[in-house]
Design a protein around this motif. Structure first.
Motif, PDB file in Angstrom:
ATOM      1  N   HIS A 407     -61.596  70.840  22.019  1.00  0.00           N
ATOM      2  CA  HIS A 407     -62.089  71.324  20.724  1.00  0.00           C
ATOM      3  C   HIS A 407     -60.990  72.174  20.098  1.00  0.00           C
ATOM      4  N   PHE A 408     -60.889  72.075  18.773  1.00  0.00           N
ATOM      5  CA  PHE A 408     -59.840  72.822  18.068  1.00  0.00           C
ATOM      6  C   PHE A 408     -60.407  73.455  16.808  1.00  0.00           C
ATOM      7  N   ALA A 409     -59.906  74.619  16.484  1.00  0.00           N
ATOM      8  CA  ALA A 409     -60.356  75.267  15.249  1.00  0.00           C
ATOM      9  C   ALA A 409     -59.208  76.089  14.692  1.00  0.00           C
ATOM     10  N   ARG A 410     -59.178  76.179  13.356  1.00  0.00           N
ATOM     11  CA  ARG A 410     -58.200  77.051  12.722  1.00  0.00           C
ATOM     12  C   ARG A 410     -58.850  78.416  12.560  1.00  0.00           C
ATOM     13  N   VAL A 411     -58.083  79.458  12.825  1.00  0.00           N
ATOM     14  CA  VAL A 411     -58.645  80.810  12.758  1.00  0.00           C
ATOM     15  C   VAL A 411     -58.297  81.414  11.405  1.00  0.00           C
ATOM     16  N   ARG A 412     -59.312  81.940  10.738  1.00  0.00           N
ATOM     17  CA  ARG A 412     -59.064  82.622   9.458  1.00  0.00           C
ATOM     18  C   ARG A 412     -59.594  84.036   9.550  1.00  0.00           C
ATOM     19  N   VAL A 413     -58.925  84.925   8.821  1.00  0.00           N
ATOM     20  CA  VAL A 413     -59.397  86.297   8.807  1.00  0.00           C
ATOM     21  C   VAL A 413     -59.695  86.678   7.359  1.00  0.00           C
ATOM     22  N   ALA A 414     -60.870  87.289   7.159  1.00  0.00           N
ATOM     23  CA  ALA A 414     -61.323  87.582   5.795  1.00  0.00           C
ATOM     24  C   ALA A 414     -60.373  88.583   5.122  1.00  0.00           C
ATOM     25  N   ASP A 415     -59.994  89.627   5.870  1.00  0.00           N
ATOM     26  CA  ASP A 415     -59.169  90.700   5.305  1.00  0.00           C
ATOM     27  C   ASP A 415     -57.716  90.487   5.719  1.00  0.00           C
ATOM     28  N   PRO A 416     -56.844  90.126   4.752  1.00  0.00           N
ATOM     29  CA  PRO A 416     -55.446  89.832   5.138  1.00  0.00           C
ATOM     30  C   PRO A 416     -54.757  91.019   5.792  1.00  0.00           C
ATOM     31  N   LEU A 417     -55.259  92.243   5.544  1.00  0.00           N
ATOM     32  CA  LEU A 417     -54.632  93.413   6.162  1.00  0.00           C
ATOM     33  C   LEU A 417     -54.896  93.474   7.668  1.00  0.00           C
ATOM     34  N   ARG A 418     -55.853  92.690   8.123  1.00  0.00           N
ATOM     35  CA  ARG A 418     -56.150  92.677   9.563  1.00  0.00           C
ATOM     36  C   ARG A 418     -55.375  91.579  10.288  1.00  0.00           C
ATOM     37  N   ARG A 419     -54.511  90.914   9.585  1.00  0.00           N
ATOM     38  CA  ARG A 419     -53.809  89.768  10.145  1.00  0.00           C
ATOM     39  C   ARG A 419     -53.035  90.127  11.434  1.00  0.00           C
ATOM     40  N   LYS A 420     -52.405  91.301  11.409  1.00  0.00           N
ATOM     41  CA  LYS A 420     -51.633  91.735  12.574  1.00  0.00           C
ATOM     42  C   LYS A 420     -52.546  91.924  13.788  1.00  0.00           C
ATOM     43  N   HIS A 421     -53.718  92.508  13.518  1.00  0.00           N
ATOM     44  CA  HIS A 421     -54.683  92.718  14.594  1.00  0.00           C
ATOM     45  C   HIS A 421     -55.166  91.380  15.146  1.00  0.00           C
ATOM     46  N   LEU A 422     -55.343  90.442  14.217  1.00  0.00           N
ATOM     47  CA  LEU A 422     -55.770  89.105  14.652  1.00  0.00           C
ATOM     48  C   LEU A 422     -54.714  88.513  15.583  1.00  0.00           C
ATOM     49  N   ASP A 423     -53.457  88.594  15.174  1.00  0.00           N
ATOM     50  CA  ASP A 423     -52.384  88.020  15.988  1.00  0.00           C
ATOM     51  C   ASP A 423     -52.341  88.663  17.369  1.00  0.00           C
ATOM     52  N   ARG A 424     -52.520  89.987  17.384  1.00  0.00           N
ATOM     53  CA  ARG A 424     -52.480  90.694  18.671  1.00  0.00           C
ATOM     54  C   ARG A 424     -53.672  90.251  19.550  1.00  0.00           C
ATOM     55  N   GLY A 425     -54.842  90.177  18.917  1.00  0.00           N
ATOM     56  CA  GLY A 425     -56.045  89.766  19.645  1.00  0.00           C
ATOM     57  C   GLY A 425     -55.885  88.358  20.206  1.00  0.00           C
ATOM     58  N   LEU A 426     -55.381  87.447  19.368  1.00  0.00           N
ATOM     59  CA  LEU A 426     -55.231  86.062  19.826  1.00  0.00           C
ATOM     60  C   LEU A 426     -54.212  85.984  20.953  1.00  0.00           C
ATOM     61  N   ASP A 427     -53.166  86.804  20.816  1.00  0.00           N
ATOM     62  CA  ASP A 427     -52.140  86.818  21.830  1.00  0.00           C
ATOM     63  C   ASP A 427     -52.726  87.258  23.182  1.00  0.00           C
ATOM     64  N   HIS A 428     -53.451  88.371  23.167  1.00  0.00           N
ATOM     65  CA  HIS A 428     -54.032  88.897  24.413  1.00  0.00           C
ATOM     66  C   HIS A 428     -55.058  87.932  24.992  1.00  0.00           C
ATOM     67  N   LEU A 429     -55.943  87.455  24.133  1.00  0.00           N
ATOM     68  CA  LEU A 429     -57.040  86.636  24.644  1.00  0.00           C
ATOM     69  C   LEU A 429     -56.548  85.287  25.155  1.00  0.00           C
ATOM     70  N   SER A 430     -55.469  84.788  24.560  1.00  0.00           N
ATOM     71  CA  SER A 430     -54.961  83.524  25.088  1.00  0.00           C
ATOM     72  C   SER A 430     -54.188  83.764  26.382  1.00  0.00           C
ATOM     73  N   GLU A 469     -63.395  93.983  20.229  1.00  0.00           N
ATOM     74  CA  GLU A 469     -62.248  94.621  20.869  1.00  0.00           C
ATOM     75  C   GLU A 469     -61.070  94.849  19.920  1.00  0.00           C
ATOM     76  N   TYR A 470     -60.996  94.036  18.853  1.00  0.00           N
ATOM     77  CA  TYR A 470     -59.839  94.166  17.949  1.00  0.00           C
ATOM     78  C   TYR A 470     -60.267  94.470  16.506  1.00  0.00           C
ATOM     79  N   ARG A 471     -61.534  94.634  16.302  1.00  0.00           N
ATOM     80  CA  ARG A 471     -62.128  94.920  14.987  1.00  0.00           C
ATOM     81  C   ARG A 471     -61.611  93.951  13.907  1.00  0.00           C
ATOM     82  N   VAL A 472     -61.645  92.673  14.258  1.00  0.00           N
ATOM     83  CA  VAL A 472     -61.220  91.632  13.320  1.00  0.00           C
ATOM     84  C   VAL A 472     -62.401  90.696  13.077  1.00  0.00           C
ATOM     85  N   GLU A 473     -62.780  90.555  11.812  1.00  0.00           N
ATOM     86  CA  GLU A 473     -63.838  89.601  11.476  1.00  0.00           C
ATOM     87  C   GLU A 473     -63.170  88.252  11.232  1.00  0.00           C
ATOM     88  N   ALA A 474     -63.201  87.405  12.229  1.00  0.00           N
ATOM     89  CA  ALA A 474     -62.531  86.109  12.077  1.00  0.00           C
ATOM     90  C   ALA A 474     -63.563  85.005  11.911  1.00  0.00           C
TER      91      ALA A 474
END
Ligand code: G4P
Length: 541
Positions: A407-430, A469-474
């Protein structure tokens, strides 16, 4: 290899001795085949649970180590795995518990890397099911011995000969029955142990297998067998045993150890029947922790120093402490808190923390651990799945493979200012193995990170953990691809094949390319059209 200090030699011998006393295995099955029930019964024989099937034990097992996550509680699923330990026949048995839900089978794949053997559990009416097939393939990759336990024999199922034919045809493994079910055509009468040449007669208990049954065992030659079974059942049994002796696969230890032949047992976990003959045979034949290959040279359990690898990382197991636990499988030496070791990936030295073992939600601090054992250690983010931890120079175990997601999905974040947090979260969780992370941009998937999973529930966990854990609404936008392969070959050819609606190209965290296909048919057609390309379902890290 350098000269060892005399103390190391003593420890090495001790480690080899301790390793010989250990058996580390996992159960592979399709949901509902009876894994929880069998686990309970094995623990019952090991004296770890005095009354198997008691509500408490059952709940603890179903949710082994798992209530840490709200979602698990809400859905009653078990995401994490732990190790269940029991003693039997003078051995320390480590049963690596795996998630009950098939959407978390990536976790099971990795856990199988830490097992020395596997028990394939089947429902006698269903034989090989989809999840068993997948997990079998993973076990088979490692060439570990696989025992087969055909469960639910207290009710009639597919005939045993037909069932074995099905296993052999489906999985390409030879079957060698050690026990054989006895029926009179309408009900289950017991199992015949071909090794011992004895009959274990089934007596229906009144407590649903909560205690160990008094098994009535008798030799096949016993004159009373006809009366005990009925003439018809006796004749059928004799005929079938004769057929097995003449035409069946004889047990061959070399083939068994290479994962080419599976000893088969019949029984019923629920009524606790046929479990003891299986367990007795298991302890007599399952391999002790052996040498593990590290860069072409084997590391023996008694090699003198500690070596272990990380096969699982679990964050926030305890909501009271936001911590990460790395699960280590010990391959050689002696795990002792305070000892100095090195992480071979980073080259950094560090001191081992106190080892912990897990049972249900309880953490039990253990004094010491030996080859074959699994321990959890607190980690502050420096460990990754597949890392080798060792005090021996030049030892690095092979990578833990990744399996192509479905299964595959593209990840989007509502608030572009949280983009860095998203990247960090995805990095850790992967890194932790919760999902696989890919990057697009070469065509087909559009911009932004892409996540891949074997089961859709992994995505739900991802969204929830990014939020908590990363306060990112994805949000995840599901992509229409259900099959994937890592690809290598001439650059021009890769680009010629990529693109279109049916196929897309992404890169994994290591920059390796992965083709996403709409379905298996598209994949096969693509492979036919692109003979210069090499497609792989499994990839080392
Ligand atoms: P799982 O962990 O592999 O998913 O399976 P689990 O042990 O939960 O067993 C699934 C169902 O199969 C359970 O029934 C369980 O009682 C039943 N079962 C397990 N072993 C046997 C067996 O040897 N014989 C028979 N006849 N049934 C067996 P359930 O109705 O779903 O749950 P429960 O109400 O019994 O807990």
């Amino acid at each position: 290899m350098g000269v060892r200090a005399p103390g190391m030699r003593v420890r090495g011998n001790e480690a080899a001795r301790e390793a010989r006393k250990r058996r580390t295995f996992a159960i592979i099955s399709h949901p509902d085949a009876g894994k929880t029930t069998l686990t309970e019964k094995l623990l019952l024989y090991g004296g770890a649970v005095h009354l198997a099937g008691s509500v408490k034990a059952r709940r603890a097992l179903r949710h082994a180590t798992s209530d840490w996550m709200e979602m698990e509680r809400a859905r009653g699923i078990s995401v994490t795995s732990s190790v269940l330990r029991f003693e039997y026949g003078g051995l320390h048995i480590n049963l690596l518990d795996t998630p009950g839900h098939q959407d978390f089978s990536e976790d099971t794949y990795r856990t199988l890397m830490a097992a020395d053997s596997a028990v394939m559990l089947l429902d006698n009416r269903r034989g090989i099911e989809q999840q068993t097939r997948k997990l079998f393939r993973v076990s088979h990759l490692r060439r570990i011995p696989i025992f087969t336990f055909v469960n639910k024999c207290d009710r009639l199922g597919v005939g045993p000969l037909e069932l074995l034919d099905g296993i052999e045809a489906d999985l390409g493994i030879r079957c060698s029955p050690v026990t054989w079910p006895v029926t009179d055509g309408s009900g289950f009468l017991g199992v015949y142990d071909r090794d011992e040449e004895s009959l274990h007669l089934y007596e229906k208990g009144t407590d649903h297998g909560q205690t160990r049954p008094a098994e009535h065992v008798t030799a096949l030659g016993d004159g009373r067998v006809g009366a005990l079974l009925g003439e018809r059942a006796r004749a059928v049994l004799e005929e079938e045993i004769e057929l097995l002796d003449e035409a069946g696969s004889a047990f061959d230890r070399r083939a068994f150890l290479a994962g080419e032949l599976s000893p088969v047992f019949f029984g019923s976990a629920l009524t606790n029947f046929g479990v003891r003959p299986f367990l007795d045979w298991f302890v007599a034949h399952a391999p002790a922790p052996g040498a593990r290959e590290a860069g072409g040279r084997p590391v023996e359990p008694g090699s003198g120093g500690l070596s272990a690898f990380v096969f699982k990382i679990q964050a926030n197991m305890d909501p009271r402490h936001r911590d990460r636990i790395a699960f280590l499988r010990i391959c050689s030496g002696h795990y002792r808190a305070g000892a100095s070791v090195r992480n071979t990936r980073t080259g950094r030295a560090f001191r081992l923390g106190p080892p912990q073992q897990f049972f249900a939600r309880e953490r039990e601090a253990v004094e010491t651990a030996w080859p074959g054992d699994v321990v959890g250690v607190l980690d502050r983010g420096s460990l990754r799945i597949g890392d080798t931890i060792t005090s021996i120079p030049d030892v690095e175990f092979a990578a833990i493979p990744s399996f192509a997601p479905e299964h595959f999905a593209r990840v989007r974040v509502a608030d572009p200012l949280r983009r860095k947090h998203l990247d960090r979260g995805l990095d850790h969780l992967s890194e932790e193995g919760a999902v696989q992370l890919f990057f697009s941009g070469e065509g087909g998937t559009g911009p932004g990170p892409v996540v891949g999973a074997v089961g859709l529930l992994q995505f739900d966990v991802l969204v929830q953990r990014l939020a908590s854990e990363y306060r990112v609404e994805a949000t995840l936008e599901t992509l229409p691809f259900r099959d994937a392969r890592w690809v290598s070959g001439p650059e021009a050819e890769i680009h010629r094949v990529a693109g279109g609606d049916d196929c897309a190209l992404v890169r994994d965290r290591r920059g390796r390319r992965l083709f996403l296909f709409r379905n298996g048919w598209v994949r096969e057609r693509t492979a036919e059209r692109a003979k210069q390309l090499n497609f792989r379902r499994v990839q080392g890290k």
